[in-house]
Design a protein around this motif. Structure first.
Motif, PDB file in Angstrom:
ATOM      1  N   ALA A 131      16.197  -0.663  -4.815  1.00 18.95           N
ATOM      2  CA  ALA A 131      15.282  -0.107  -5.810  1.00 18.95           C
ATOM      3  C   ALA A 131      13.831  -0.276  -5.387  1.00 18.95           C
ATOM      4  CB  ALA A 131      15.521  -0.774  -7.162  1.00 18.95           C
ATOM      5  N   VAL A 132      13.519  -1.403  -4.763  1.00 21.53           N
ATOM      6  CA  VAL A 132      12.166  -1.628  -4.232  1.00 21.53           C
ATOM      7  C   VAL A 132      11.825  -0.544  -3.214  1.00 21.53           C
ATOM      8  CG1 VAL A 132      10.777  -3.116  -2.733  1.00 21.53           C
ATOM      9  CG2 VAL A 132      12.034  -4.104  -4.651  1.00 21.53           C
ATOM     10  N   LYS A 133      12.746  -0.300  -2.292  1.00 22.60           N
ATOM     11  CA  LYS A 133      12.520   0.726  -1.275  1.00 22.60           C
ATOM     12  C   LYS A 133      12.352   2.102  -1.904  1.00 22.60           C
ATOM     13  CE  LYS A 133      14.894  -1.577   2.577  1.00 22.60           C
ATOM     14  NZ  LYS A 133      15.056  -2.885   1.914  1.00 22.60           N
ATOM     15  N   GLY A 134      13.159   2.400  -2.915  1.00 22.57           N
ATOM     16  CA  GLY A 134      13.056   3.688  -3.585  1.00 22.57           C
ATOM     17  C   GLY A 134      11.720   3.871  -4.278  1.00 22.57           C
ATOM     18  N   LEU A 135      11.255   2.832  -4.959  1.00 24.70           N
ATOM     19  CA  LEU A 135       9.983   2.917  -5.667  1.00 24.70           C
ATOM     20  C   LEU A 135       8.814   3.019  -4.697  1.00 24.70           C
ATOM     21  CD1 LEU A 135       8.376   2.946  -8.253  1.00 24.70           C
ATOM     22  CD2 LEU A 135       8.550   0.447  -8.349  1.00 24.70           C
ATOM     23  N   VAL A 136       8.869   2.259  -3.605  1.00 26.73           N
ATOM     24  CA  VAL A 136       7.805   2.332  -2.595  1.00 26.73           C
ATOM     25  C   VAL A 136       7.742   3.739  -2.007  1.00 26.73           C
ATOM     26  CG1 VAL A 136       7.062   1.535  -0.311  1.00 26.73           C
ATOM     27  CG2 VAL A 136       7.852  -0.119  -2.013  1.00 26.73           C
ATOM     28  N   ALA A 137       8.899   4.305  -1.695  1.00 26.68           N
ATOM     29  CA  ALA A 137       8.929   5.660  -1.135  1.00 26.68           C
ATOM     30  C   ALA A 137       8.375   6.677  -2.117  1.00 26.68           C
ATOM     31  CB  ALA A 137      10.362   6.016  -0.734  1.00 26.68           C
ATOM     32  N   LYS A 138       8.730   6.536  -3.372  1.00 28.44           N
ATOM     33  CA  LYS A 138       8.257   7.469  -4.395  1.00 28.44           C
ATOM     34  C   LYS A 138       6.749   7.386  -4.557  1.00 28.44           C
ATOM     35  CE  LYS A 138       8.723   8.590  -9.307  1.00 28.44           C
ATOM     36  NZ  LYS A 138       9.412   8.276 -10.573  1.00 28.44           N
ATOM     37  N   ARG A 139       6.228   6.167  -4.703  1.00 25.68           N
ATOM     38  CA  ARG A 139       4.787   6.011  -4.904  1.00 25.68           C
ATOM     39  C   ARG A 139       4.002   6.404  -3.653  1.00 25.68           C
ATOM     40  NH1 ARG A 139       4.044   6.404  -9.942  1.00 25.68           N
ATOM     41  NH2 ARG A 139       1.911   5.680  -9.585  1.00 25.68           N
ATOM     42  N   SER A 140       4.568   6.196  -2.468  1.00 27.92           N
ATOM     43  CA  SER A 140       3.885   6.533  -1.211  1.00 27.92           C
ATOM     44  C   SER A 140       3.806   8.031  -0.993  1.00 27.92           C
ATOM     45  CB  SER A 140       4.602   5.884  -0.021  1.00 27.92           C
ATOM     46  OG  SER A 140       4.569   4.481  -0.117  1.00 27.92           O
ATOM     47  N   SER A 141       4.662   8.797  -1.680  1.00 25.18           N
ATOM     48  CA  SER A 141       4.696  10.248  -1.502  1.00 25.18           C
ATOM     49  C   SER A 141       3.639  10.965  -2.341  1.00 25.18           C
ATOM     50  CB  SER A 141       6.086  10.787  -1.859  1.00 25.18           C
ATOM     51  OG  SER A 141       6.340  10.657  -3.253  1.00 25.18           O
ATOM     52  N   GLU A 143       0.009  12.239  -3.800  1.00 24.52           N
ATOM     53  CA  GLU A 143      -1.238  12.698  -3.194  1.00 24.52           C
ATOM     54  C   GLU A 143      -2.404  12.430  -4.129  1.00 24.52           C
ATOM     55  OE1 GLU A 143      -1.708  13.694  -0.225  1.00 24.52           O
ATOM     56  OE2 GLU A 143       0.372  13.961   0.438  1.00 24.52           O
ATOM     57  N   PRO A 144      -3.502  11.862  -3.603  1.00 21.10           N
ATOM     58  CA  PRO A 144      -3.641  11.377  -2.231  1.00 21.10           C
ATOM     59  C   PRO A 144      -2.766  10.156  -1.977  1.00 21.10           C
ATOM     60  CG  PRO A 144      -5.526  10.697  -3.546  1.00 21.10           C
ATOM     61  CD  PRO A 144      -4.705  11.602  -4.419  1.00 21.10           C
ATOM     62  N   ALA A 145      -2.279  10.041  -0.742  1.00 24.07           N
ATOM     63  CA  ALA A 145      -1.364   8.950  -0.406  1.00 24.07           C
ATOM     64  C   ALA A 145      -2.063   7.599  -0.527  1.00 24.07           C
ATOM     65  CB  ALA A 145      -0.845   9.140   1.012  1.00 24.07           C
ATOM     66  N   PRO A 146      -1.442   6.631  -1.165  1.00 24.56           N
ATOM     67  CA  PRO A 146      -2.044   5.299  -1.279  1.00 24.56           C
ATOM     68  C   PRO A 146      -2.054   4.582   0.069  1.00 24.56           C
ATOM     69  CG  PRO A 146       0.193   5.263  -2.111  1.00 24.56           C
ATOM     70  CD  PRO A 146      -0.118   6.700  -1.810  1.00 24.56           C
ATOM     71  N   THR A 147      -2.899   3.594   0.188  1.00 28.05           N
ATOM     72  CA  THR A 147      -3.034   2.829   1.431  1.00 28.05           C
ATOM     73  C   THR A 147      -2.258   1.520   1.334  1.00 28.05           C
ATOM     74  OG1 THR A 147      -5.250   3.728   1.764  1.00 28.05           O
ATOM     75  CG2 THR A 147      -4.663   1.740   3.007  1.00 28.05           C
ATOM     76  N   PRO A 148      -1.333   1.257   2.272  1.00 24.73           N
ATOM     77  CA  PRO A 148      -0.618  -0.029   2.264  1.00 24.73           C
ATOM     78  C   PRO A 148      -1.610  -1.183   2.407  1.00 24.73           C
ATOM     79  CG  PRO A 148       0.465   1.539   3.729  1.00 24.73           C
ATOM     80  CD  PRO A 148      -0.845   2.150   3.346  1.00 24.73           C
ATOM     81  N   THR A 149      -1.423  -2.204   1.600  1.00 26.76           N
ATOM     82  CA  THR A 149      -2.330  -3.347   1.571  1.00 26.76           C
ATOM     83  C   THR A 149      -1.525  -4.629   1.668  1.00 26.76           C
ATOM     84  OG1 THR A 149      -3.813  -2.105   0.124  1.00 26.76           O
ATOM     85  CG2 THR A 149      -4.171  -4.473   0.267  1.00 26.76           C
ATOM     86  N   LYS A 150      -2.021  -5.587   2.431  1.00 19.92           N
ATOM     87  CA  LYS A 150      -1.291  -6.840   2.609  1.00 19.92           C
ATOM     88  C   LYS A 150      -1.663  -7.831   1.510  1.00 19.92           C
ATOM     89  CE  LYS A 150       0.081  -9.944   6.356  1.00 19.92           C
ATOM     90  NZ  LYS A 150       1.448  -9.414   6.456  1.00 19.92           N
ATOM     91  N   LEU A 151      -0.656  -8.309   0.803  1.00 28.04           N
ATOM     92  CA  LEU A 151      -0.854  -9.311  -0.241  1.00 28.04           C
ATOM     93  C   LEU A 151       0.253 -10.357  -0.136  1.00 28.04           C
ATOM     94  CD1 LEU A 151      -1.774  -7.560  -3.624  1.00 28.04           C
ATOM     95  CD2 LEU A 151      -3.248  -8.932  -2.164  1.00 28.04           C
ATOM     96  N   ASP A 152      -0.096 -11.608  -0.275  1.00 25.27           N
ATOM     97  CA  ASP A 152       0.881 -12.689  -0.290  1.00 25.27           C
ATOM     98  C   ASP A 152       0.911 -13.273  -1.695  1.00 25.27           C
ATOM     99  OD1 ASP A 152       2.596 -14.751   0.144  1.00 25.27           O
ATOM    100  OD2 ASP A 152       1.289 -15.889   1.493  1.00 25.27           O
ATOM    101  N   VAL A 153       2.000 -12.986  -2.413  1.00 23.32           N
ATOM    102  CA  VAL A 153       2.098 -13.438  -3.805  1.00 23.32           C
ATOM    103  C   VAL A 153       3.324 -14.314  -4.046  1.00 23.32           C
ATOM    104  CG1 VAL A 153       0.802 -11.466  -4.679  1.00 23.32           C
ATOM    105  CG2 VAL A 153       3.290 -11.304  -4.463  1.00 23.32           C
ATOM    106  N   GLY A 154       4.036 -14.670  -2.965  1.00 17.17           N
ATOM    107  CA  GLY A 154       5.180 -15.562  -3.091  1.00 17.17           C
ATOM    108  C   GLY A 154       6.497 -14.902  -3.416  1.00 17.17           C
ATOM    109  N   ALA A 155       6.567 -13.578  -3.336  1.00 18.33           N
ATOM    110  CA  ALA A 155       7.814 -12.864  -3.621  1.00 18.33           C
ATOM    111  C   ALA A 155       8.696 -12.819  -2.375  1.00 18.33           C
ATOM    112  CB  ALA A 155       7.511 -11.452  -4.101  1.00 18.33           C
TER     113      ALA A 155
END
Length: 206
Positions: A131-141, A143-155
């Motif tokens: 489900a995580v992969k599905g949601l990431v793919a959906k939100r990444s599709s 426009e305009p495409a969002p920018t991947p950002t590095k965050l460390d939140v303990g997940a």
């Protein structure tokens, strides 16, 4: 695609006599309910989180800070949870057990300074990860495409996406739960803080 209408889903869940939902009048009334373990007492359960446990894992207004006021909190299970997950993630969400959602806004602010917390509990880590992969793919599709950002939140898994409109979406897996935090603020530290709060609450509930 249109976002999930959480209030509508909650009404459907109530009609189906599933776990009750909270409204804006008292969004955290049930959030303080203790987590019920598999032995029937209060404690940690090894199985998937129920609707009650998902609800208790959503942040209370007090936990978010005095600057925020909560709007809505809902939690439910069964078919309404499956439908909400499929609509949110774009996949079939096999194994989803329960769902929960809370919204909050900066007190007295008419801008887009809002935060949304969405949880989907699964019967396996594999289901949550899919489900995580599905949601990431959906939100990444989008426009305009969002920018991947590095965050460390303990997940266990973390995917952060920042848009040019000043909002950040953090899509995570914590055990058997997909946690989705959407922060409509320009400061990346706000997204990190809110996501860390959600992760901490899930670790206590799991």
């Amino acid at each position: 695609m249109k976002a999930v209408a959480w209030e509508t889903v909650c009404v459907v869940a109530l009609v189906a006599t599933l776990t009750g939902c909270g409204g804006s009048a008292d969004p955290d009334a049930a959030a303080a309910v203790g987590v019920t373990g598999i032995d029937g007492g209060k404690g940690k359960a090894s199985g998937p989180l129920s609707a009650e446990q998902v609800r208790s894992a959503l942040p209370t207004n007090e936990r978010l800070g005095a600057v925020f006021v909560g709007d809505d909190l809902v939690a439910f299970e069964g078919e309404p949870a499956s439908q909400a997950c499929a609509e949110e993630t774009g996949i079939t969400c096999d194994g989803v057990v329960a769902a929960g959602h809370k919204e909050a806004a900066v007190r007295g602010d008419a801008s887009d300074d809002r935060v949304e917390f969405t949880l989907f509990s699964f019967d396996s880590q594999q289901g949550a990860s899919a489900a995580v992969k599905g949601l990431v793919a959906k939100r990444s599709s989008y426009e305009p495409a969002p920018t991947p950002t590095k965050l460390d939140v303990g997940a266990d898994e973390t995917n952060a996406l920042s848009s040019g409109r000043g909002s950040t979406e953090v899509i995570m897996r914590v055990g058997k739960v997909l946690a989705y935090v959407k922060v409509g603020m320009t400061d990346l530290e706000d997204a990190k803080q809110m996501s860390t709060i959600q992760v901490d609450l899930l670790k206590k509930a799991a």
